[in-house]
Design a protein around this motif. Structure first.
Motif, PDB file in Angstrom:
ATOM      1  N   ALA A  53     -90.883 -36.857 -59.785  1.00 45.51           N
ATOM      2  CA  ALA A  53     -90.717 -35.647 -59.521  1.00 45.51           C
ATOM      3  C   ALA A  53     -91.983 -35.371 -58.583  1.00 45.51           C
ATOM      4  O   ALA A  53     -91.840 -34.777 -57.553  1.00 45.51           O
ATOM      5  N   MET A  54     -93.216 -35.685 -58.946  1.00 47.15           N
ATOM      6  CA  MET A  54     -94.174 -35.388 -57.899  1.00 47.15           C
ATOM      7  C   MET A  54     -94.374 -36.166 -56.815  1.00 47.15           C
ATOM      8  O   MET A  54     -94.563 -35.622 -55.676  1.00 47.15           O
ATOM      9  N   LYS A  55     -94.006 -37.357 -56.842  1.00 45.10           N
ATOM     10  CA  LYS A  55     -93.504 -38.113 -55.427  1.00 45.10           C
ATOM     11  C   LYS A  55     -92.701 -37.447 -54.533  1.00 45.10           C
ATOM     12  O   LYS A  55     -92.673 -37.192 -53.263  1.00 45.10           O
ATOM     13  N   LYS A  56     -91.402 -37.254 -55.218  1.00 45.95           N
ATOM     14  CA  LYS A  56     -90.421 -36.274 -54.518  1.00 45.95           C
ATOM     15  C   LYS A  56     -91.016 -35.287 -53.881  1.00 45.95           C
ATOM     16  O   LYS A  56     -90.736 -34.870 -52.733  1.00 45.95           O
ATOM     17  N   ILE A  57     -91.665 -34.407 -54.520  1.00 46.79           N
ATOM     18  CA  ILE A  57     -91.954 -33.045 -54.230  1.00 46.79           C
ATOM     19  C   ILE A  57     -92.919 -33.026 -53.014  1.00 46.79           C
ATOM     20  O   ILE A  57     -92.730 -32.435 -51.916  1.00 46.79           O
ATOM     21  N   ALA A  58     -93.948 -33.956 -53.316  1.00 44.70           N
ATOM     22  CA  ALA A  58     -95.002 -34.163 -52.104  1.00 44.70           C
ATOM     23  C   ALA A  58     -94.355 -34.867 -51.018  1.00 44.70           C
ATOM     24  O   ALA A  58     -94.450 -34.250 -49.848  1.00 44.70           O
ATOM     25  N   GLY A  59     -93.329 -35.559 -50.933  1.00 50.20           N
ATOM     26  CA  GLY A  59     -92.651 -36.298 -49.856  1.00 50.20           C
ATOM     27  C   GLY A  59     -92.002 -35.464 -49.023  1.00 50.20           C
ATOM     28  O   GLY A  59     -91.848 -35.438 -47.905  1.00 50.20           O
ATOM     29  N   GLU A  60     -91.526 -34.336 -49.768  1.00 46.77           N
ATOM     30  CA  GLU A  60     -90.603 -33.399 -48.980  1.00 46.77           C
ATOM     31  C   GLU A  60     -91.543 -32.711 -47.693  1.00 46.77           C
ATOM     32  O   GLU A  60     -91.214 -31.857 -47.112  1.00 46.77           O
ATOM     33  N   PHE A  61     -92.876 -32.422 -48.366  1.00 46.63           N
ATOM     34  CA  PHE A  61     -93.874 -31.596 -47.534  1.00 46.63           C
ATOM     35  C   PHE A  61     -94.707 -32.425 -46.846  1.00 46.63           C
ATOM     36  O   PHE A  61     -95.174 -32.158 -45.691  1.00 46.63           O
TER      37      PHE A  61
END
Length: 135
Positions: free
Chosen positions: A102-110
């Motif tokens: 989840a942290m990787k996904k959220i960070a990758g979106e921004f």
């Protein structure tokens, strides 16, 4: 880089101290503990800490400005959330693949490039709650 990298004598000394400590230590606490081992100035400790961080042996607990040993065997690029007890000062590294994804996904979106990963939870641990201890 792998954690099997060779460590300098100062790196080894700092890592051993952090490994024996039940709680994260600040750079100045490390300096005080290792004064008798020849550590005389803050830069000596900070160089060792920077080296250990870079090689993935330790983590910096941002909210405490302190350092703790990494519990992951070989993966220096993992995302490590921490749970911090405000009462006893114990810190637990959370090894949870779902949180890391989840942290990787959220960070990758921004972010096009992730440079720093910090996720810390603080509160009262179960042991302190059972004994009625609070912050």
């Amino acid at each position: 880089m792998q954690k099997s990298m060779k460590l300098s004598p100062h790196d080894q000394t700092v890592l051993k101290l952090l490994s024996r400590s039940a709680k994260p230590l600040t750079a100045y606490a490390i300096l005080a503990e290792l004064h008798s081992a020849g550590f005389r100035s803050p830069p000596t400790v900070y160089r060792a800490l920077e080296s250990l961080l870079k090689k993935g042996f330790i983590h910096r607990i941002e909210s405490l400005n302190a350092y703790t040993v990494c519990n992951h065997a070989e993966d220096q690029h993992h995302l490590s959330p921490f749970a911090i007890c405000n009462s006893c000062g114990t810190v637990a590294e959370i090894d949870n693949a779902a949180i890391a994804r989840a942290m990787k996904k959220i960070a990758g979106e921004f972010l096009a490039q992730l440079e720093k990963r910090v996720l810390e939870f603080s509160g009262i641990c179960h042991a302190c709650a059972k004994t009625g201890r609070s912050a």
